[in-house]
Design a protein around this motif. Structure first.
Motif, short mmCIF file in Angstrom:
data_model
loop_
_atom_site.label_atom_id
_atom_site.label_comp_id
_atom_site.label_asym_id
_atom_site.label_seq_id
_atom_site.Cartn_x
_atom_site.Cartn_y
_atom_site.Cartn_z
N HIS A 191 0.57 -7.17 25.58
CA HIS A 191 -0.50 -8.18 25.59
C HIS A 191 -0.71 -8.73 27.01
N ALA A 307 0.24 -15.44 20.88
CA ALA A 307 -0.92 -16.25 20.48
C ALA A 307 -1.55 -16.95 21.67
N PRO A 310 -5.02 -14.79 24.35
CA PRO A 310 -6.14 -14.34 23.52
C PRO A 310 -6.84 -13.13 24.15
N HIS A 312 -10.37 -11.02 23.54
CA HIS A 312 -11.64 -11.02 22.79
C HIS A 312 -11.93 -9.68 22.15
N LYS A 314 -9.82 -8.07 20.36
CA LYS A 314 -9.05 -7.96 19.13
C LYS A 314 -9.93 -8.14 17.91
N TYR A 318 -6.67 -9.96 13.43
CA TYR A 318 -5.42 -9.88 14.18
C TYR A 318 -4.83 -11.28 14.39
N ASN A 319 -5.70 -12.20 14.83
CA ASN A 319 -5.21 -13.57 15.07
C ASN A 319 -4.79 -14.24 13.78
N GLU A 320 -5.45 -13.92 12.68
CA GLU A 320 -5.06 -14.50 11.40
C GLU A 320 -3.67 -14.01 10.97
N LEU A 322 -1.41 -12.86 12.97
CA LEU A 322 -0.46 -13.41 13.93
C LEU A 322 -0.07 -14.83 13.56
N SER A 323 -1.04 -15.63 13.13
CA SER A 323 -0.74 -17.01 12.70
C SER A 323 0.15 -17.01 11.47
#
Length: 369
Positions: A191, A307, A310, A312, A314, A318-320, A322-323
């Protein structure tokens, strides 16, 4: 990995602490009968020793003898009963470790390998040391006519060997936690570099959603493995820690009494050969639990750093994921827990040491009257 060691570990079935066979129902029945025989034999010999007249030079008072050695016999009984009841769960635990290793190899493209030489050296050194340190107690028991020692000899041997086996299991768990942390660190580095890293031998990118889902599932399976271990050995851990705390505290007090010339100096061989191994077992097992706890914290820190970078490009999912992964790590910690009574880590170690100091002060105050 544990399956490959089973050909050696099965000989611990002589003490009743490891199943001898996975598939043969008849051998399991024989081992259950054998374990019951060991329990009955242990209790009977101790009860018989209670009726023998005490020697003239008994080192311990009758009350302290009964408290210390009954605790060991109860612990021995708990260990054998928990193993007897859970033969199938033990092999299920072995299979879960094997399946987790296959997941690491196939989905995370990791070479599992085996435990490092330091881990094996620690386990072997601890096992040999715990066996050798029984010899001074045998010498004192022979020369000082300590009848209660002989009735609890099997309990002492079983408790020490079970402690060594549990440290091996915890080291295996810690090995897998460390591997998962290293793979997450690789993803974090990817990342930081912009998400252009390609996993060797696999077309999937380290930063892909599929790879993150595989990491998340591996973490959940590893958490279930810790839970299974706690269920499999929870009462055993509780009983062993009670014995280690009582045994080490009382023997430190007896050492002080010998140095104060209340008893003969030959009894130092017995006291040192008890409280030093007990303190070592407490320390090593707490440190193993602390290692797993810290690795879990590192995994959480890697995810939070991911996290904070970031990208853009992705997928929104993916972020969901990851959370969700971060919440999963925070709520499902890798902890060695003894039936809810205590977590095995450094905080427990400090609590035990503080309690020992308190109990020793009380014992010394009573001995002054």
């Amino acid at each position: 990995m544990l399956y490959s060691l089973q050909s050696y570990l099965k000989y611990f079935a002589l003490l009743g602490i490891v199943p001898w066979s996975e598939n043969c129902a008849y051998s399991r029945f024989i081992q259950r009968v054998y374990s019951l025989f060991l329990i009955v034999f242990n209790v009977t010999t101790f009860a018989f020793s209670m009726y023998l007249p005490p020697g003239k030079e008994l080192f311990l008072s009758l009350m302290v003898n009964v408290i210390v050695f009954v605790a060991k016999i109860v612990c021995f009984t708990v260990i054998l009963l928990q193993v007897m009841i859970q033969y199938d769960d033990y092999y299920r635990f072995c299979m879960e470790i094997k399946c987790l290793g296959l997941r690491f190899q196939c989905e995370l493209n990791m070479d599992i390998g085996g435990l490092g030489w330091k881990s094996y050296a620690k386990i072997l050194g601890l096992g040999i040391g715990l066996l050798v340190t029984i010899l001074p107690s045998i010498y004192v028991a022979v020369s000082g006519s300590l009848l209660y020692f002989w009735s609890s000899f099997l309990s002492v041997l079983t408790i020490r060997m079970q402690s060594v086996l549990m440290m091996l299991y915890v080291d295996l768990l810690g090995h897998h936690v460390c591997l998962l942390g290293k793979r997450l660190q690789d993803v974090l580095n990817c990342h930081v570099k912009g998400g252009n890293c390609i996993l060797d031998g696999n077309c999937k990118q380290l930063c892909s959603l599929e790879f993150l889902l595989a990491l998340k599932q591996s973490h959940m399976e590893l958490y279930h493995l810790f839970t299974h271990f706690n269920d499999l050995f929870g009462w055993t851990i509780v009983s062993i820690y009670v014995v280690l705390i009582v045994d080490s505290t009382v023997n430190i007090y007896w050492t002080q009494q010998v140095l104060a010339e209340v008893y003969e100096y030959k009894y130092l061989y017995a006291t040192f050969s008890v409280f030093i191994p007990a303190l070592i077992m407490i320390f090593v097992f707490c440190r193993c639990g602390e290692f797993c706890k810290r690795q879990n914290v590192l995994i959480g820190s890697y995810l939070r750093n991911m996290a904070c970078h970031p990208d853009h490009a992705k997928e929104p999912a993916y972020n969901e994921v990851l959370s969700e992964f971060i919440m999963q790590v925070e709520q499902n910690s890798f902890v060695i827990n003894a039936e809810g009574f205590m977590d095995i880590n450094n905080s427990l170690l400090m609590s035990i040491l503080a309690a020992k100091v308190t109990y020793l002060i009380v014992l010394m105050q009573f001995s002054s009257y």
